[in-house]
Motif scaffolding. Structure first.
Motif: not given
Ligand SMILES: C[C@H]1O[C@@H](n2cnc3c(N)ncnc32)[C@H](O)[C@@H]1O
Ligand SMILES: Cc1ncc(COP(=O)(O)O)c(N)n1
Ligand code: MET
Ligand code: SF4
Ligand SMILES: [Zn+2]
Length: 429
Positions: A19-41
């Motif tokens: 997901v991070a690669e596809k969005e050109s974002l840092d993987p840590e941002i994705i992890r944090e979003g998933v942890a907080q429930g603001r992002i789902v995969i």
């Protein structure tokens, strides 16, 4: 383990990296979003495909509904629709089949789909009962939960569960002069079951069991909007808001259990209410991803509801909606055919992308710039390559090609781009 529980432990999963690669974002941002429930995969533990993230800070994603109805559709046609949807750029498909032999259809779609697959498990239970000459009232809570478990075990990546259709919320659909009543198929089935059995919604009563199933397969729960407004005059009424309050609370329970969850939303809605509805959903549901159908901004355009939905979808995405369910020109009229599927995906991608530009998603405008540079240079191949629809622009241009020069038949020798390019280059034209 689920993406949610792993994220909360601090683990960055391979899926988060994709997901991070596809969005050109840092993987840590994705992890944090998933942890907080603001992002789902959404991805079932038993399936392998190139995942997408849905939620805060990510590109707005698009789902295409396919599947048979009890009166039309065949497996080969539905698989062809799947192909058309994916080729047009859909990030997700939902199998909304209610015809015969639903397991075969679902399994074939799961087997062939290179994108996430969602479904509404209740449909299969209802369709089987109707096939057996019974009504929905014959369903039992355990029959429903067992079927949900079996369907999750088959590999569904996310399921719509209309858990917020409570007796109190259903009562409100009678109270505020609703024009269109309950337009959600799942919502109407559950309301009928509850009324005839004089019981509360089994998906609500058995929510903990539902969470156990979802956790086991890491199936993302999409908390359905069974009481969404089906007419613009019904938008933001007390039934809709009551349901939102309930599913907001259930979303918290899901996250606490390590289950990924998104919230479904309307429906038919006046343009000026859309941003407010997105704001309400984000506030009440703690920033959980918002998955909207449309919204359709007027009721008077059957035959063109891909347009009414794209208008509302763009505004919703700009305001923060994360996932747009397509609406096709067939909406309110018939089961979509392959051309409807194509048009539905393209118009919804237009809405999603327009929203992304407005919400400032990183790099959203890059492709627009690339196309515009080519447009300025009258570089037709470059334009077609950057275009959302890979076939139609070339076909229209070639079929109407100007007999000489690089311009098109709109202006011909009075081409503004051509004239201005000559001026810029200092050569008299
Ligand atoms: C909730 C949304 O799902 C759509 N919908 C319901 N069943 C199907 C199907 N078999 N194929 C495509 N779309 C479907 C409705 O038209 C509505 O837009
Ligand atoms: C965004 C979205 N897509 C599909 C459905 C399921 O349909 P229904 O609620 O009619 O059963 C839904 N509720 N919301
Ligand atoms: C009433 S027709 C079926 C679905 C409808 N278009 C909706 O908005 O939910
Ligand atoms: S009118 Fe058609 S689309 Fe609307 S709920 Fe009935 S069958 Fe579904
Ligand atoms: Zn409708």
């Amino acid at each position: 383990m689920t993406q949610s529980s792993l994220a909360r432990e601090g683990t960055i999963t391979p899926e988060m990296r994709v997901v991070a690669e596809k969005e050109s974002l840092d993987p840590e941002i994705i992890r944090e979003g998933v942890a907080q429930g603001r992002i789902v995969i959404p991805k079932n533990v038993g399936r392998t495909f190139s995942v997408e993230g849905i939620g805060a800070g990510l590109k707005t994603k698009v789902n295409a509904n396919i599947g048979t109805s009890g009166v039309q559709g065949a497996l080969d046609i539905e698989l062809a629709k799947l192909d058309v949807a994916v080729r047009a750029g859909a990030h997700s498909v939902m199998d909304l089949s209610t015809g015969r032999d639903l397991m075969t259809t679902r399994r074939a779609i799961l087997h062939h789909s290179p994108v996430m697959v969602g479904a509404v498990p209740l449909y299969a239970v209802a369709a089987d009962l109707v096939d057996a000459g019974q009504g929905i009232e014959a369903m039992t809570a355990s029959l429903l939960l067992e079927s949900i478990e079996a369907q999750c075990a088959e590999g569904l990546d996310y399921i719509t569960v209309h858990c917020g259709v409570t007796r109190q919320a259903v009562a409100r659909t009678h109270g505020q002069d609703r024009v269109a009543g309950i337009v959600s198929r799942g919502g109407a089935l559950l309301a009928a079951w509850m009324e005839r059995n004089n019981r509360e919604n089994p998906l609500l009563e058995e929510f903990d069991r539902l969470l156990d199933i979802a956790f086991r397969f890491d199936v993302t729960l999409s908390l359905g909007d069974g009481l969404r407004p089906g007419a613009v005059s019904d938008a933001t009424d007390s039934a809709q808001i009551q349901e939102l309050l309930v599913i907001g609370e259930l979303g918290r329970r899901a996250r606490a259990r390590g289950v990924q969850v998104m919230i479904e939303g309307p429906g038919h809605m006046p343009l000026n209410q859309i941003a407010g509805n997105v704001m309400l959903q984000k506030r009440i549901c703690d920033g959980a991803p918002f998955y909207v159908l449309g919204p359709l901004t007027t009721d008077i355009a059957p035959g063109y509801d891909h347009i009414t939905a794209a208008i509302g979808g763009a505004v919703a995405a700009a305001a923060g909606a994360d996932f747009l369910c397509y609406v096709t020109p067939a909406e309110h009229l018939c089961l979509p055919d392959m051309d409807d599927v194509h048009q539905g995906v393209i118009s919804t991608l237009i809405a999603a992308h327009s929203g992304d530009i407005a919400k400032g998603v990183q790099g959203a405008m890059d492709r627009d710039r690339a196309l515009s540079v080519c447009r300025k240079e009258l570089d037709w191949e470059g334009m077609f390559a950057a275009a959302l629809d890979q076939d139609l622009p070339r076909r229209r241009w070639e079929e109407n090609r100007a007999s000489e020069g690089k311009t098109c038949t709109m202006c011909g020798k009075l081409c503004a781009m051509d004239a201005h390019n000559s001026l810029r280059r200092g050569c008299p034209s």
